[in-house]
Design an enzyme around this catalytic site. Sequence first.
Site, PDB file in Angstrom:
ATOM      1  N   CYS A  64      47.513  34.430  49.850  1.00  0.00           N
ATOM      2  CA  CYS A  64      46.054  34.429  49.745  1.00  0.00           C
ATOM      3  C   CYS A  64      45.443  33.074  49.385  1.00  0.00           C
ATOM      4  O   CYS A  64      44.661  32.520  50.141  1.00  0.00           O
ATOM      5  CB  CYS A  64      45.661  35.483  48.702  1.00  0.00           C
ATOM      6  SG  CYS A  64      43.958  35.383  48.174  1.00  0.00           S
ATOM      7  N   LYS A 118      35.817  37.918  47.611  1.00  0.00           N
ATOM      8  CA  LYS A 118      36.900  37.351  46.801  1.00  0.00           C
ATOM      9  C   LYS A 118      36.990  35.837  46.974  1.00  0.00           C
ATOM     10  O   LYS A 118      36.994  35.337  48.084  1.00  0.00           O
ATOM     11  CB  LYS A 118      38.211  38.026  47.224  1.00  0.00           C
ATOM     12  CG  LYS A 118      39.474  37.475  46.613  1.00  0.00           C
ATOM     13  CD  LYS A 118      40.663  38.302  47.082  1.00  0.00           C
ATOM     14  CE  LYS A 118      41.984  37.678  46.697  1.00  0.00           C
ATOM     15  NZ  LYS A 118      43.131  38.515  47.117  1.00  0.00           N
ATOM     16  N   HIS A 120      39.264  33.361  44.597  1.00  0.00           N
ATOM     17  CA  HIS A 120      40.688  33.099  44.317  1.00  0.00           C
ATOM     18  C   HIS A 120      41.099  31.649  44.544  1.00  0.00           C
ATOM     19  O   HIS A 120      42.231  31.356  44.941  1.00  0.00           O
ATOM     20  CB  HIS A 120      41.585  34.031  45.115  1.00  0.00           C
ATOM     21  CG  HIS A 120      42.849  34.371  44.385  1.00  0.00           C
ATOM     22  ND1 HIS A 120      43.863  35.137  44.937  1.00  0.00           N
ATOM     23  CD2 HIS A 120      43.283  34.034  43.138  1.00  0.00           C
ATOM     24  CE1 HIS A 120      44.844  35.270  44.075  1.00  0.00           C
ATOM     25  NE2 HIS A 120      44.515  34.605  42.968  1.00  0.00           N
ATOM     26  N   HIS A 203      44.073  45.033  50.140  1.00  0.00           N
ATOM     27  CA  HIS A 203      45.013  44.587  49.102  1.00  0.00           C
ATOM     28  C   HIS A 203      45.228  45.701  48.081  1.00  0.00           C
ATOM     29  O   HIS A 203      44.365  46.556  47.883  1.00  0.00           O
ATOM     30  CB  HIS A 203      44.426  43.349  48.422  1.00  0.00           C
ATOM     31  CG  HIS A 203      45.361  42.584  47.537  1.00  0.00           C
ATOM     32  ND1 HIS A 203      45.860  43.083  46.356  1.00  0.00           N
ATOM     33  CD2 HIS A 203      45.865  41.332  47.655  1.00  0.00           C
ATOM     34  CE1 HIS A 203      46.630  42.180  45.780  1.00  0.00           C
ATOM     35  NE2 HIS A 203      46.659  41.102  46.563  1.00  0.00           N
ATOM     36  N   ASP A 261      43.875  37.284  55.631  1.00  0.00           N
ATOM     37  CA  ASP A 261      44.267  36.063  54.916  1.00  0.00           C
ATOM     38  C   ASP A 261      45.759  35.794  54.991  1.00  0.00           C
ATOM     39  O   ASP A 261      46.210  34.675  54.791  1.00  0.00           O
ATOM     40  CB  ASP A 261      43.808  36.115  53.456  1.00  0.00           C
ATOM     41  CG  ASP A 261      44.466  37.220  52.651  1.00  0.00           C
ATOM     42  OD1 ASP A 261      45.041  38.161  53.235  1.00  0.00           O
ATOM     43  OD2 ASP A 261      44.414  37.153  51.401  1.00  0.00           O
TER      44      ASP A 261
END
Length: 465
Positions: A64, A118, A120, A203, A261
């Site tokens: 990711c 998201k 991250h 996920h 991803d």
Amino acid sequence: MAMLAAPSTKAADQRPPHILHIVADDLGWKDTGFNGCTDIKTPNLDSLAATGAKLTNFYVQPMCTPTRAALMTGRYPFRYGLQTAVIPSVSSYGLDTSERLLPECLKDVGYKTAIIGKWHLGHADKKFWPRQRGFDFQYGAMIGELDYFTHEEHGVTDWYRNNDVVKEEGYTTQLFGREAVKLIQQHNPTQPLYLYLAFNAPHTPYQAPKEYIDRYPNIADPTRRTYAAMVSCLDDEIGNVVRALEERGMRGNTFIVFHSDNGGTRNAMFAGVMADMSKIKIPCDNGQYRDGKGTLYEGGTRVCALANWPGHIQPGTRDGFIHAVDLFATFASLAHAPTDKCKPLDGQNVWTTLASGAASPRSEVVHNVEPFRGAVRQGDWKLVWRTLLPSSVELFNLAEDPSEKNNLATVQPEKVSQLQKRLEELAKESAKPLFLADQFKVVMKNMNGEPVLPTDEEFSSIEAP
């Protein structure tokens, strides 16, 4: 029936489009209808693929954080230390602030930039956060994994709107979709919009609203059933966002790109930290491609992807190589956004490949370069090289063997030597992986109370996670 306009192949001929960049999380290659899935229904994605370009050789990084870094920088993550694993929730590092990011370039030429979903790419210090890296608007999670209903990881809320923690009820996929619809409804269509819609689905943890799970009574395995529900919800929300563009009069000038991803998870080691995955059947399906997330095989790096822009992208299949780093250069070209303030890009402008199926300018894909392994593809040939003892070398001809079953290293020594030389060259340009340095520091602190960074000699002996 209206004729489809010939796709334009020159960015200079186009007024800057709105860009809707949709990223799924850990989606299996074969878990959409347009890639052959029969037990999960994805009508909205299938429609976008049917009326746009289905990308058969779209590559990302195997995990990711590295992929998201590649998207935002247009540069391979081995250049700035984000090539290994993901940023753990307990860690303090992030994407190097000296890197100039895509939203910064787009803002310079008048785009409104928004991230919904998201991030991250760094959470422990606000200097790493989206609002500090070029996004006008932010909504969603900063780290990698969270409960879909409580929006927490290990009891800590990870849900933000423009840098502020927010407490909300709702299922994350639906909240992201609704926020994207609201943003589009309030947007002035005369201003170009870059919306990075980064869903955390599907996920782990595998969670879905009951009404979605109930759609799949014929899937016997309970985890696959929940996973199917998660993918269906994702597809529904994408459909809602596309309809919002249509209702706002923006759809005709919106370039949509969708991809995962990384490949779907096949190994419990890469399935997350919030649940024990060792005793369940992991539900992702990468089709014919070997293995999955976290590996350098095709199942980890070749992902389902599509591009769609009415009147500009000719429907059909695109077999040319495209890597995640190429989206930066492609978006910037369409937006007429200079990249001279960026560090040298690894990405190339693949617009003509997307628009009309022209040959891709890319002949090489660097899957990753790490101290303990690396992989590179040139043409049909792919080398996977593990350098830790006992070392191993695998060479595949992907045109003849897309499932990577036949290791040809012993019968093609010259090709092995050529690709190893290329990986050695790239390794000399690489930064040390921040993940390994961070984990080494944790170990040393636990041993004697003092954090100690490794020397070059010590670093080279650190094993992969």
